[in-house]
Design a protein around this motif. Sequence first.
Motif, PDB file in Angstrom:
ATOM      1  N   VAL A 183       0.878  -1.168   0.000  1.00  0.00           N
ATOM      2  CA  VAL A 183       0.000   0.000   0.000  1.00  0.00           C
ATOM      3  C   VAL A 183       0.915   1.217   0.000  1.00  0.00           C
ATOM      4  CG1 VAL A 183      -1.740   1.308   1.272  1.00  0.00           C
ATOM      5  CG2 VAL A 183      -1.868  -1.186   1.203  1.00  0.00           C
ATOM      6  N   ARG A 184       0.821   2.028  -1.033  1.00  0.00           N
ATOM      7  CA  ARG A 184       1.673   3.210  -1.134  1.00  0.00           C
ATOM      8  C   ARG A 184       1.174   4.288  -0.175  1.00  0.00           C
ATOM      9  NH1 ARG A 184       3.673   6.636  -6.400  1.00  0.00           N
ATOM     10  NH2 ARG A 184       4.744   8.191  -5.159  1.00  0.00           N
ATOM     11  N   TYR A 197       0.211  10.613  -0.308  1.00  0.00           N
ATOM     12  CA  TYR A 197      -1.208  10.480   0.008  1.00  0.00           C
ATOM     13  C   TYR A 197      -1.459  10.953   1.432  1.00  0.00           C
ATOM     14  CZ  TYR A 197      -1.502   7.657  -4.195  1.00  0.00           C
ATOM     15  OH  TYR A 197      -1.447   7.233  -5.488  1.00  0.00           O
ATOM     16  N   THR A 198      -2.645  11.442   1.674  1.00  0.00           N
ATOM     17  CA  THR A 198      -3.004  11.852   3.030  1.00  0.00           C
ATOM     18  C   THR A 198      -3.182  10.612   3.901  1.00  0.00           C
ATOM     19  OG1 THR A 198      -5.377  11.773   2.618  1.00  0.00           O
ATOM     20  CG2 THR A 198      -4.248  13.875   2.146  1.00  0.00           C
ATOM     21  N   PRO A 199      -3.039  10.764   5.205  1.00  0.00           N
ATOM     22  CA  PRO A 199      -3.283   9.617   6.086  1.00  0.00           C
ATOM     23  C   PRO A 199      -4.691   9.034   5.887  1.00  0.00           C
ATOM     24  CG  PRO A 199      -2.170  11.345   7.296  1.00  0.00           C
ATOM     25  CD  PRO A 199      -2.536  11.925   5.950  1.00  0.00           C
ATOM     26  N   GLU A 200      -5.656   9.886   5.618  1.00  0.00           N
ATOM     27  CA  GLU A 200      -7.032   9.406   5.394  1.00  0.00           C
ATOM     28  C   GLU A 200      -7.114   8.529   4.150  1.00  0.00           C
ATOM     29  OE1 GLU A 200      -7.018  12.973   7.894  1.00  0.00           O
ATOM     30  OE2 GLU A 200      -6.226  12.656   5.892  1.00  0.00           O
ATOM     31  N   ALA A 201      -6.430   8.922   3.079  1.00  0.00           N
ATOM     32  CA  ALA A 201      -6.449   8.138   1.839  1.00  0.00           C
ATOM     33  C   ALA A 201      -5.755   6.786   2.043  1.00  0.00           C
ATOM     34  CB  ALA A 201      -5.785   8.910   0.703  1.00  0.00           C
ATOM     35  N   VAL A 202      -4.651   6.790   2.784  1.00  0.00           N
ATOM     36  CA  VAL A 202      -3.946   5.535   3.068  1.00  0.00           C
ATOM     37  C   VAL A 202      -4.823   4.626   3.920  1.00  0.00           C
ATOM     38  CG1 VAL A 202      -1.912   4.505   4.169  1.00  0.00           C
ATOM     39  CG2 VAL A 202      -1.677   6.614   2.846  1.00  0.00           C
ATOM     40  N   THR A 203      -5.490   5.208   4.898  1.00  0.00           N
ATOM     41  CA  THR A 203      -6.393   4.435   5.750  1.00  0.00           C
ATOM     42  C   THR A 203      -7.511   3.804   4.940  1.00  0.00           C
ATOM     43  OG1 THR A 203      -5.915   5.869   7.623  1.00  0.00           O
ATOM     44  CG2 THR A 203      -7.936   4.582   7.750  1.00  0.00           C
ATOM     45  N   GLU A 204      -8.105   4.564   4.033  1.00  0.00           N
ATOM     46  CA  GLU A 204      -9.176   4.035   3.177  1.00  0.00           C
ATOM     47  C   GLU A 204      -8.672   2.888   2.313  1.00  0.00           C
ATOM     48  OE1 GLU A 204     -11.072   7.148   0.925  1.00  0.00           O
ATOM     49  OE2 GLU A 204     -11.449   8.332   2.735  1.00  0.00           O
ATOM     50  N   LYS A 205      -7.490   3.050   1.727  1.00  0.00           N
ATOM     51  CA  LYS A 205      -6.926   1.993   0.881  1.00  0.00           C
ATOM     52  C   LYS A 205      -6.639   0.746   1.709  1.00  0.00           C
ATOM     53  CE  LYS A 205      -5.145   0.015  -2.694  1.00  0.00           C
ATOM     54  NZ  LYS A 205      -6.017  -0.548  -3.718  1.00  0.00           N
ATOM     55  N   GLN A 224      -8.146  -0.195   4.421  1.00  0.00           N
ATOM     56  CA  GLN A 224      -9.425  -0.811   4.779  1.00  0.00           C
ATOM     57  C   GLN A 224      -9.968  -1.629   3.615  1.00  0.00           C
ATOM     58  OE1 GLN A 224     -10.975  -0.525   8.015  1.00  0.00           O
ATOM     59  NE2 GLN A 224     -11.790  -2.370   7.094  1.00  0.00           N
ATOM     60  N   GLU A 225      -9.849  -1.101   2.390  1.00  0.00           N
ATOM     61  CA  GLU A 225     -10.281  -1.844   1.198  1.00  0.00           C
ATOM     62  C   GLU A 225      -9.522  -3.161   1.074  1.00  0.00           C
ATOM     63  OE1 GLU A 225      -9.738   0.592  -2.259  1.00  0.00           O
ATOM     64  OE2 GLU A 225     -11.018   2.187  -1.477  1.00  0.00           O
ATOM     65  N   VAL A 226      -8.209  -3.094   1.238  1.00  0.00           N
ATOM     66  CA  VAL A 226      -7.368  -4.291   1.123  1.00  0.00           C
ATOM     67  C   VAL A 226      -7.721  -5.300   2.222  1.00  0.00           C
ATOM     68  CG1 VAL A 226      -4.993  -5.143   1.278  1.00  0.00           C
ATOM     69  CG2 VAL A 226      -5.483  -3.090  -0.055  1.00  0.00           C
ATOM     70  N   LEU A 227      -7.885  -4.821   3.453  1.00  0.00           N
ATOM     71  CA  LEU A 227      -8.239  -5.708   4.558  1.00  0.00           C
ATOM     72  C   LEU A 227      -9.595  -6.375   4.330  1.00  0.00           C
ATOM     73  CD1 LEU A 227      -7.059  -3.479   7.524  1.00  0.00           C
ATOM     74  CD2 LEU A 227      -6.057  -5.677   6.848  1.00  0.00           C
ATOM     75  N   ASP A 228     -10.590  -5.609   3.912  1.00  0.00           N
ATOM     76  CA  ASP A 228     -11.931  -6.162   3.673  1.00  0.00           C
ATOM     77  C   ASP A 228     -11.906  -7.192   2.545  1.00  0.00           C
ATOM     78  OD1 ASP A 228     -12.933  -4.557   5.679  1.00  0.00           O
ATOM     79  OD2 ASP A 228     -13.821  -3.079   4.309  1.00  0.00           O
ATOM     80  N   GLU A 229     -11.193  -6.874   1.461  1.00  0.00           N
ATOM     81  CA  GLU A 229     -11.104  -7.786   0.309  1.00  0.00           C
ATOM     82  C   GLU A 229     -10.460  -9.115   0.721  1.00  0.00           C
ATOM     83  OE1 GLU A 229      -8.252  -8.048  -3.572  1.00  0.00           O
ATOM     84  OE2 GLU A 229      -9.115  -6.088  -3.113  1.00  0.00           O
ATOM     85  N   THR A 286       7.969   7.066   5.375  1.00  0.00           N
ATOM     86  CA  THR A 286       7.434   5.764   4.970  1.00  0.00           C
ATOM     87  C   THR A 286       6.836   5.852   3.583  1.00  0.00           C
ATOM     88  OG1 THR A 286       6.954   5.160   7.246  1.00  0.00           O
ATOM     89  CG2 THR A 286       5.782   3.953   5.539  1.00  0.00           C
ATOM     90  N   GLY A 287       7.388   5.083   2.665  1.00  0.00           N
ATOM     91  CA  GLY A 287       6.912   5.112   1.289  1.00  0.00           C
ATOM     92  C   GLY A 287       5.799   4.119   1.038  1.00  0.00           C
ATOM     93  N   TYR A 288       5.924   2.952   1.640  1.00  0.00           N
ATOM     94  CA  TYR A 288       4.959   1.877   1.415  1.00  0.00           C
ATOM     95  C   TYR A 288       4.722   1.145   2.719  1.00  0.00           C
ATOM     96  CZ  TYR A 288       5.964   2.545  -3.511  1.00  0.00           C
ATOM     97  OH  TYR A 288       6.113   3.086  -4.753  1.00  0.00           O
ATOM     98  N   LEU A 289       3.564   0.560   2.820  1.00  0.00           N
ATOM     99  CA  LEU A 289       3.266  -0.363   3.904  1.00  0.00           C
ATOM    100  C   LEU A 289       3.099  -1.731   3.253  1.00  0.00           C
ATOM    101  CD1 LEU A 289       0.667   1.831   5.766  1.00  0.00           C
ATOM    102  CD2 LEU A 289       3.015   1.362   6.490  1.00  0.00           C
ATOM    103  N   ILE A 290       3.815  -2.706   3.748  1.00  0.00           N
ATOM    104  CA  ILE A 290       3.715  -4.065   3.241  1.00  0.00           C
ATOM    105  C   ILE A 290       2.835  -4.840   4.211  1.00  0.00           C
ATOM    106  CG2 ILE A 290       4.999  -6.157   2.620  1.00  0.00           C
ATOM    107  CD1 ILE A 290       5.581  -3.662   0.842  1.00  0.00           C
ATOM    108  N   LEU A 291       1.724  -5.371   3.700  1.00  0.00           N
ATOM    109  CA  LEU A 291       0.789  -6.143   4.504  1.00  0.00           C
ATOM    110  C   LEU A 291       0.976  -7.610   4.152  1.00  0.00           C
ATOM    111  CD1 LEU A 291      -0.408  -3.220   4.174  1.00  0.00           C
ATOM    112  CD2 LEU A 291      -2.607  -4.249   4.636  1.00  0.00           C
TER     113      LEU A 291
END
Length: 65
Positions: free
Chosen positions: A9-10, A14-22, A24-29, A50-55
């Motif tokens: 997740v990049r 992006y704003t913290p809100e946009a990263v949070t939304e992305k 959440q989408e990945v977690l739900d999927e 932090t450039g990316y978060l690896i889940l």
Amino acid sequence: MQQHHVVEVRATGYTPEAVTEKMQEVLDEHDAQGWSLDSIQPIIYNSSTTGYLILVFVRPRNQAG
């Protein structure tokens, strides 16, 4: 035996809100496909913040999805 799946997740640019939304989408999927979140690793790219978060997700190997 477990199956693993890694998703990036990049965050940079992006704003913290946009990263949070992305995230959440990945977690739900992935939850809908039977995956469980195992860990999150921040990745610093080009000496920036932090450039990316690896889940990292896991699920039993015999589960289809």
